[in-house]
Design a protein around this motif. Structure first.
Motif, short mmCIF file in Angstrom:
data_model
loop_
_atom_site.label_atom_id
_atom_site.label_comp_id
_atom_site.label_asym_id
_atom_site.label_seq_id
_atom_site.Cartn_x
_atom_site.Cartn_y
_atom_site.Cartn_z
N LEU A 6 0.81 -1.21 0.00
CA LEU A 6 0.00 0.00 0.00
C LEU A 6 0.85 1.26 0.00
O LEU A 6 0.35 2.34 0.29
CB LEU A 6 -0.95 -0.02 1.20
CG LEU A 6 -2.01 -1.12 1.14
CD1 LEU A 6 -2.83 -1.14 2.41
CD2 LEU A 6 -2.91 -0.96 -0.06
N GLY A 7 2.11 1.13 -0.34
CA GLY A 7 2.97 2.30 -0.52
C GLY A 7 2.98 3.25 0.65
O GLY A 7 3.38 2.90 1.74
N GLU A 8 2.50 4.49 0.40
CA GLU A 8 2.62 5.53 1.41
C GLU A 8 1.75 5.30 2.65
O GLU A 8 1.89 6.00 3.64
CB GLU A 8 2.32 6.89 0.80
CG GLU A 8 0.94 7.02 0.21
CD GLU A 8 0.73 8.35 -0.49
OE1 GLU A 8 0.58 9.35 0.22
OE2 GLU A 8 0.75 8.36 -1.73
N ALA A 9 0.86 4.32 2.65
CA ALA A 9 0.04 4.04 3.83
C ALA A 9 0.80 3.22 4.87
O ALA A 9 0.37 3.12 6.01
CB ALA A 9 -1.23 3.30 3.43
N LEU A 11 -3.30 12.48 9.72
CA LEU A 11 -4.02 12.58 8.45
C LEU A 11 -3.70 11.37 7.58
O LEU A 11 -2.54 11.00 7.43
CB LEU A 11 -3.62 13.85 7.71
CG LEU A 11 -4.01 15.16 8.39
CD1 LEU A 11 -3.46 16.35 7.61
CD2 LEU A 11 -5.51 15.28 8.54
N PRO A 12 -4.74 10.74 6.99
CA PRO A 12 -4.46 9.60 6.10
C PRO A 12 -3.73 10.08 4.85
O PRO A 12 -3.84 11.25 4.47
CB PRO A 12 -5.85 9.05 5.76
CG PRO A 12 -6.80 10.15 6.06
CD PRO A 12 -6.16 11.03 7.09
N PRO A 13 -2.99 9.19 4.20
CA PRO A 13 -2.30 9.59 2.97
C PRO A 13 -3.31 9.95 1.88
O PRO A 13 -4.47 9.56 1.94
CB PRO A 13 -1.49 8.36 2.58
CG PRO A 13 -1.94 7.24 3.44
CD PRO A 13 -2.74 7.80 4.56
N ALA A 14 -2.86 10.69 0.89
CA ALA A 14 -3.72 11.09 -0.23
C ALA A 14 -4.35 9.86 -0.87
O ALA A 14 -3.69 8.87 -1.11
CB ALA A 14 -2.92 11.87 -1.25
N GLY A 15 -5.66 9.93 -1.13
CA GLY A 15 -6.36 8.83 -1.78
C GLY A 15 -6.90 7.77 -0.83
O GLY A 15 -7.51 6.81 -1.25
N TYR A 16 -6.67 7.92 0.47
CA TYR A 16 -7.12 6.96 1.47
C TYR A 16 -8.16 7.59 2.37
O TYR A 16 -8.18 8.80 2.57
CB TYR A 16 -5.96 6.48 2.36
CG TYR A 16 -5.01 5.56 1.65
CD1 TYR A 16 -5.09 4.18 1.85
CD2 TYR A 16 -4.02 6.06 0.81
CE1 TYR A 16 -4.21 3.33 1.20
CE2 TYR A 16 -3.15 5.21 0.15
CZ TYR A 16 -3.25 3.84 0.36
OH TYR A 16 -2.39 3.00 -0.28
N PHE A 17 -9.05 6.76 2.92
CA PHE A 17 -9.93 7.22 3.98
C PHE A 17 -9.92 6.19 5.09
O PHE A 17 -9.44 5.07 4.92
CB PHE A 17 -11.35 7.51 3.46
CG PHE A 17 -12.05 6.35 2.82
CD1 PHE A 17 -12.91 5.55 3.55
CD2 PHE A 17 -11.85 6.05 1.48
CE1 PHE A 17 -13.56 4.48 2.96
CE2 PHE A 17 -12.50 4.99 0.88
CZ PHE A 17 -13.35 4.19 1.63
N VAL A 18 -10.43 6.58 6.25
CA VAL A 18 -10.37 5.74 7.44
C VAL A 18 -11.75 5.17 7.71
O VAL A 18 -12.75 5.89 7.66
CB VAL A 18 -9.89 6.56 8.65
CG1 VAL A 18 -9.75 5.67 9.88
CG2 VAL A 18 -8.58 7.27 8.36
N THR A 19 -11.82 3.86 7.99
CA THR A 19 -13.08 3.24 8.38
C THR A 19 -12.90 2.60 9.75
O THR A 19 -11.80 2.13 10.08
CB THR A 19 -13.54 2.15 7.40
OG1 THR A 19 -12.60 1.07 7.42
CG2 THR A 19 -13.68 2.69 6.00
N ALA A 20 -13.96 2.60 10.53
CA ALA A 20 -13.95 1.95 11.84
C ALA A 20 -15.14 1.00 11.91
O ALA A 20 -16.24 1.33 11.47
CB ALA A 20 -14.04 2.98 12.95
#
Length: 143
Positions: A33-36, A66-75
């Motif tokens: 996932l590279g930058e994640a 902050l999440p990396p560009a192009g990512y979002f956070v789910t819980a």
């Protein structure tokens, strides 16, 4: 936001969470996932207390914030053990998930947080950044 007004949003969140459950959590997944890679999440507290019928906020933190560009956070918060009676209401979200206990006693929840990215073709990739449990001790509602 009251639970009744969030049903449409909640259905979408539950559908995404169900999809994430199907993804295997394999060692070395972060490298893909590279930058994640290098991100982590945590619960602000692994033990909380509440009262029947009152909202309890499960606060979480992402590091870096902050999440990396192009990512979002789910819980995703899932009951593991709950007292007899009606199950708790859960309004998923990040950085706060709201739980409304409907029975007194000890509740245990699985708490999972993912960084998710979606391609233009409709595929998703997810990086698990938290997989833990939370205990919620619930007192009966007062008179």
């Amino acid at each position: 936001m009251p639970l009744a007004r969030a049903s449409s949003w909640r259905l979408r969140a539950v559908a995404l969470a169900a999809l994430l459950l199907l993804l295997p959590a394999a060692p070395g997944r972060a490298q893909g996932l590279g930058e994640a890679a290098g991100y982590a999440a945590s619960l602000d507290s692994s033990r909380l207390s509440g009262v029947v019928g009152q909202e309890v906020e499960l606060a979480m933190t992402l590091t870096p914030p902050l999440p990396p560009a192009g990512y979002f956070v789910t819980a995703l918060v899932t009951p593991l053990e709950v007292p007899a009676g009606p199950g708790p209401g859960i309004l998923p979200g990040f950085p706060v998930t709201v739980v409304v206990p409907r029975a007194s006693g000890r509740h245990r929840f699985a708490v999972r947080v993912h960084l998710v990215t979606k391609s233009s073709c409709g595929g998703v990739d997810a990086l698990p950044v938290l997989d833990t449990t939370l205990t919620l001790d619930v007192a009966p509602a007062g008179p």
